[in-house]
Design an enzyme around this catalytic site. Sequence first.
Site, PDB file in Angstrom:
ATOM      1  N   PHE A  72       0.942  -1.422  -0.080  1.00 10.42           N
ATOM      2  CA  PHE A  72       0.059   0.048  -0.023  1.00 10.42           C
ATOM      3  C   PHE A  72       0.785   1.276  -0.016  1.00 10.42           C
ATOM      4  O   PHE A  72       0.188   2.371  -0.249  1.00 10.42           O
ATOM      5  CB  PHE A  72      -0.988   0.115   1.045  1.00 10.42           C
ATOM      6  CG  PHE A  72      -0.409   0.639   2.409  1.00 10.42           C
ATOM      7  CD1 PHE A  72       0.475  -0.142   3.341  1.00 10.42           C
ATOM      8  CD2 PHE A  72      -0.728   1.917   2.658  1.00 10.42           C
ATOM      9  CE1 PHE A  72       0.895   0.610   4.335  1.00 10.42           C
ATOM     10  CE2 PHE A  72      -0.287   2.682   3.807  1.00 10.42           C
ATOM     11  CZ  PHE A  72       0.579   2.035   4.665  1.00 10.42           C
ATOM     12  N   LYS A  73       1.998   1.327   0.344  1.00 11.60           N
ATOM     13  CA  LYS A  73       3.056   2.458   0.259  1.00 11.60           C
ATOM     14  C   LYS A  73       3.039   3.111  -0.832  1.00 11.60           C
ATOM     15  O   LYS A  73       3.294   4.065  -1.130  1.00 11.60           O
ATOM     16  CB  LYS A  73       4.416   2.114   0.974  1.00 11.60           C
ATOM     17  CG  LYS A  73       4.124   1.759   2.493  1.00 11.60           C
ATOM     18  CD  LYS A  73       5.529   1.511   3.274  1.00 11.60           C
ATOM     19  CE  LYS A  73       5.290   1.395   4.631  1.00 11.60           C
ATOM     20  NZ  LYS A  73       4.588  -0.008   5.071  1.00 11.60           N
ATOM     21  N   ASP A  74       2.844   2.262  -2.050  1.00  5.69           N
ATOM     22  CA  ASP A  74       2.603   3.016  -3.395  1.00  5.69           C
ATOM     23  C   ASP A  74       1.598   3.948  -3.625  1.00  5.69           C
ATOM     24  O   ASP A  74       1.964   4.940  -4.398  1.00  5.69           O
ATOM     25  CB  ASP A  74       2.689   1.728  -4.552  1.00  5.69           C
ATOM     26  CG  ASP A  74       3.630   0.911  -4.806  1.00  5.69           C
ATOM     27  OD1 ASP A  74       4.906   1.469  -4.437  1.00  5.69           O
ATOM     28  OD2 ASP A  74       3.390  -0.235  -5.021  1.00  5.69           O
TER      29      ASP A  74
END
Length: 490
Positions: free
Chosen positions: A127-129
Site C-alpha cells: 500500500f505504500k505505493d
Amino acid sequence: MQYLSTRGYAASSDSTVSFSEILLGGLAPDGGLYLPKSYPQVSPDELNAWRNLSYADLAFEVLRKFASDIPESDLKAITTKTYTAEVYKNARQDESALAITPLRTLQEKDGFKLILQALSNGPTLAFKDMAMQLLGNLFEYALAKNHSELNIFGATSGDTGSAAEYAMRGKKGIRVFMLSPHKKMSAFQTAQMFSLQDPNIINIAVNGVFDDCQDMVKAVSNDLEFKRRQKIGTVNSINWARVVAQVVYYFRGYLSATTNNDQQVSFTVPSGNFGNICAGHIARMMGLPIAQLVVATNENDVLDEFFRTGIYRVRKSAETYHTTSPSMDISKASNFERFIYDLLDGDTARLAALFKKVDTEGGFDLSGQAGSDGDEFKKVAQFGFVSGKSIHADRLQTIRQVEQDYGVTVDTHTADGIKVAREYMQAGVTMIVLETALPAKFNETIREALGRDAERPAGFENIESLPQRFEVMDADVSKIKALIAAHTGL
Ligand SMILES: *Cc1c(COP(=O)(O)O)cnc(C)c1O
C-alpha cells in the site's frame, strides 16, 4: 490551509506554514509533527458529488483542500499522472485496474458485510505505493519550480525502500541512496530493489543488520552541515503529504461501498507506524461517516495496548519481535503523536511533555488511574478507535480460511486485519479491511499456510533472475558520506 506542529511551532495565528513548505521536510523544528490548523470539512452535498469521480479526480478534490498553495491546474495534472491503471496495473485478474483501489465482498450474511479494499496494486505490491507514487510526482514538481535538487537518504528492511525507489526512479532533480542489510531481505524484496537500473537509484547493501543501517542514517542526519550541503532529505512515514494521499482511499472505499450518506462503514487497518490509520482518522474528522476505526496489530502490540488501556509504552529492541507480518514490527508508532494531539484537544504544551516522557521514561499513561498523566482514554471511543491483535497462528488460520471460503489468497498483514475485523463486525455497518500487500511478497508464509506458492502478478515471474545493481559496504559513516558526495559532486 496553514500548518502547525503538534508541539506548538507555528501555532500562533499570524504564523504561516504552507503545504509546499512542509512537503520536502520531516519533523517540525521543535521535534513535533505537522498538522493543519483545522481539518477541512466535507459537506454531504460535496460527498454526493464525489460519488462517481475517478480515483484521480477524487484525489484532486481531497488534496486541494490541504495543498491550497499549489495552483489547481498543476495539482490536477499531478493526480491525473499518478493514479492511472498503468501505475496500479497489478490488480487481480477479476479486478478492475481502473478502480485503482478495487473492492471485493468477502462475506455478506444477515446484514453483516465484510469487504476487502485492495491498496497493493502498485509497482511494489504494497500500500505504500498509494502515497509514494504521488510524492514522487509532487517532489519533481516542487524541485523543478525552485530549480533545486534533493538526495533522499534512508534505510529499509523491505517495503518502504522499494516503494520510494519505484516512486523516484527517473525523476529529475532526485537521487535515492537506500541502505539495506546485506543478504537479510527476502529474495523477492531484494530483487525488486536491486534490479532497478536507473542511474538515480543507488542501492547500498550494508554488512550488518537493519539497526546498523538506521544508525548510519542517524549519524549522517546529525551532521547538519553535510546534510545541508548535500541536500539530504527523507521520505519516512511521518511525511505529511504521504498521510494526506492516504486520506483519499478512505473516501473512495466509503463512496464505493455505500449508496447514500446515511450509511456508515468501519475500516480495519493492519497497523505499524500508525500512518495508514491516521489518514482514516483524518477522513473521519473531515466528516466521512466512519463508525469505527479498528487498529489491527501483530505480536508487536504497542497500539493494541494503548487502545485497550490508555497506556502507551514503547518497546525496546529486545522486546520487538520479528514476525511473519514484518512491516508491522514496530516498537514505537511514529504517527501516533498526530492522534494524541487531537485527543488532547490541541494542547501542545501537554503533548510536548508527554512525548518528552516517551524519550525519558518510555511512555505515558492516559488511563485516568491514580498517578497517571491524564484521563483522556475515556474520550478515545468518541474518535471511533478500537483495536485487536493477531499472532502467527491466527495469520495462518485466517489465510487458510479466507482461501477456502472465498477463494482469495491474502497476505500476512491483511490476514491480521481480517482476523481483528471479525471481532468488531456490526449488523448494518459494512466492514472494510484494507489489503496492504499482495501475497506474492510474503510467499514463505503463504507456503506454510497453504502448501503452495502465492500467485505472482504478470511481469514478476522471474524477478529474482534479473541482473542486480548494488554496492556492498561496511557500516562505516565516512564511507557512505564519501559515496554520496561522489555521486552528487557537491
Ligand atoms: C507499512 C505497512 C503496514 C503498516 O502501515 P503503517 O502506516 O506503518 O501503520 C502494514 N502492512 C504493510 C504491508 C506495510 O507495508
